[in-house]
Scaffold this motif. Structure first.
Motif, short mmCIF file in Angstrom:
data_model
loop_
_atom_site.label_atom_id
_atom_site.label_comp_id
_atom_site.label_asym_id
_atom_site.label_seq_id
_atom_site.Cartn_x
_atom_site.Cartn_y
_atom_site.Cartn_z
N UNK A 374 0.84 -1.20 0.00
CA UNK A 374 0.00 0.00 0.00
C UNK A 374 0.87 1.25 0.00
N UNK A 375 1.84 1.32 0.91
CA UNK A 375 2.71 2.49 1.05
C UNK A 375 4.16 2.09 0.97
N UNK A 376 4.90 2.80 0.16
CA UNK A 376 6.35 2.64 0.11
C UNK A 376 7.02 4.00 0.27
N UNK A 377 8.02 4.07 1.13
CA UNK A 377 8.85 5.27 1.25
C UNK A 377 10.29 4.80 1.22
N UNK A 378 11.04 5.25 0.22
CA UNK A 378 12.44 4.83 0.09
C UNK A 378 13.32 6.07 -0.14
N UNK A 379 14.47 6.08 0.49
CA UNK A 379 15.34 7.25 0.46
C UNK A 379 16.67 6.98 -0.23
N UNK A 380 16.74 5.89 -0.98
CA UNK A 380 17.97 5.56 -1.71
C UNK A 380 17.64 5.08 -3.11
N UNK A 381 16.76 5.82 -3.80
CA UNK A 381 16.35 5.46 -5.15
C UNK A 381 17.13 6.30 -6.14
N UNK A 417 6.30 -0.21 3.69
CA UNK A 417 7.76 -0.37 3.76
C UNK A 417 8.35 1.03 3.76
N UNK A 418 8.96 1.40 4.88
CA UNK A 418 9.51 2.75 5.04
C UNK A 418 10.99 2.61 5.36
#
Length: 456
Positions: A374-381, A417-418
């Motif tokens: 449902x929710x994904x937050x990624x800081x290394x894309x 997934x955060x």
């Protein structure tokens, strides 16, 4: 003397009536949209009292790209000089090259009209002030292009369609293309002037957007069907007051997002159908120095009553977000059963972007199976940039205040997934009334998150 006086009176009369003819006929209405962060007020152009100009009156011939293109350009010019007008594309298939809109012009496609765009890249020259993946450059003209326009619209029940044989060949990313985007990245990083960012050559193959509203305001896109696209389909860029409603988009090529509002404000996207090869909606705000210099966040964006048949995400935020993104409301949307989808909401950034993400709301979303969650937050894309160029300057992205509620979906790998960064954790993520089918892996996969809350 008497004749001189009469002549002077005639000249004055001509000037008076010429002025009268050029008085704008376009009304500007204001609509108000409620959102959790306040009322969004958007100005919308109304062409109901303007002249209508059929392109056949100015020499358009079905199947003749040159004559039709010239007729469309002449009609746009005539409408603009008259103070406003509706350029009518009648029933039938009309082959053309690029279409450049002007202020106070409504391009209207009648039911049964198909505006078919040439696939010859030469038809989109000379190069114009455009962008590629968040970086400004001189590139092939978008198929439909509005630059520094006020009061522009594309309406009707007809279809805008791109021929794809050549653009499909350009989907590939051979070494010459990769070197070209690397060169553009470095030019942008060095703050090179626009004139030095010429990206049209034999090898760069930077595909143009289908529709770009660049530095324009009071924009309406309503009713039409858009089929295929060389690159991003609809790109409001540094735009204000944008309404996109009741449209259907089908584009299954590389980078074929549906709508990419970039550094754009006061935006409403509603009652649309998206069938995409990439994200349905992707909100952006420039890459690296572009966003830092222009300092124009994407903000006050409302997305409601969408139907998504395919796409990577219902809504993506980033990864180009250096100017910041705030105040986004996603409401009452449906992803159909059997759609190919990675996330409903995916926020993505990396250590080079900076910018910020704040106040993102999603409510009443329904979906079938989701390949990821449902929710994904990624800081290394970083995609291809990871190996193309090094990190010249590290700027992390603060991400906070993300609220999702009343979400139902089919099977998922995870609900959320955060993956925040240790130096700057993601803050304040609230999930309420989230119902999914089978969770294949783990309900929540979190690293470096502060203030996570889940309520039934």
């Amino acid at each position: 003397m008497k004749n001189t006086g009469i002549a002077l009176m005639l000249v004055c009369a001509v000037m008076f009536f010429s002025f009268q003819e050029k008085k704008p006929c376009v009304a500007v209405n204001e609509i108000k949209v409620n959102a959790p962060f306040g009322v969004v007020k958007i100005k919308v152009p109304d062409f109901s009292k303007c002249i209508r100009i059929n392109i056949t009156e100015l020499g358009a011939v079905a199947g003749d790209k040159v004559k039709t293109g010239e007729a469309i350009a002449a009609a746009i010019d005539k409408a603009n000089k008259a103070g406003g007008g509706v350029v009518v594309i009648p029933e039938g298939e009309w082959l053309t090259g690029k279409v450049h809109l002007k202020s106070n012009v409504n391009l209207h496609l009648n039911k049964g009209a198909v505006l078919l765009f040439s696939e010859d890249p030469a038809d989109y020259l000379p190069a114009v002030h455009s962008t590629w993946e968040g970086m400004e450059c001189m590139n092939y003209s978008p198929l439909v292009y509005a630059y520094k326009c006020t009061n522009v619209a594309i309406t009707g029940e007809g279809e805008l369609k791109a021929q794809m044989n050549v653009w499909k060949e350009w989907f590939a990313r051979p070494s010459a293309h990769m070197e070209s985007i690397k060169r553009l990245y470095n030019l942008a990083w060095d703050r090179a002037p626009l004139k030095d960012r010429q990206m049209v050559n034999d090898t760069a193959h930077l595909r143009p957007q289908f529709i770009q509203f660049n530095r324009s305001q009071n924009i309406l896109l309503e009713g039409v069907t858009i089929t295929n696209s060389p690159f991003w389909t609809i790109h409001p860029y540094l735009a204000k007051n944008v309404v996109i409603r009741n449209i259907k988009v089908y584009a299954h090529g590389h980078n074929n997002d549906g709508v990419d509002p970039e550094m754009s404000q006061q935006v409403l996207i509603e009652n649309c159908v998206f069938d995409q090869g990439d994200d349905a909606i992707a909100i952006k705000s420039g890459r690296n120095p572009e966003g830092w210099i222009l300092k124009t966040p994407s903000k006050n964006i409302v997305i409601k009553n969408l139907t998504v048949k395919n796409g990577h995400q219902l809504v993506a935020i980033g990864s180009e977000l250096s100017g910041g993104i705030e105040n986004v409301f996603i409401d009452s949307c449906t992803v159909v059963e059997g759609a190919k989808l990675n996330h409903l909401l995916f926020i993505k950034t990396n250590e080079r972007m900076g910018g910020y993400v704040n106040n993102i709301y999603a409510n009443h979303i329904k979906s079938g199976k989701i390949d990821l969650g449902v929710l994904g937050i990624e800081t290394d894309v970083l995609y291809q940039w990871r190996t193309l160029v090094p990190t010249y300057e590290k700027r992390l992205t603060p991400i906070k205040n993300v609220f999702l509620k009343n979400i139902t979906s089919g099977e998922v790998k995870f609900v959320s997934r955060i993956l925040g960064q240790k130096e700057l954790p993601v803050e304040n993520v609230w999930l309420k009334k989230i119902t999914t089918g089978t969770v294949q892996e783990k309900k929540h996969i979190h690293e470096n998150v502060k203030g996570f809350m889940e309520k039934p």
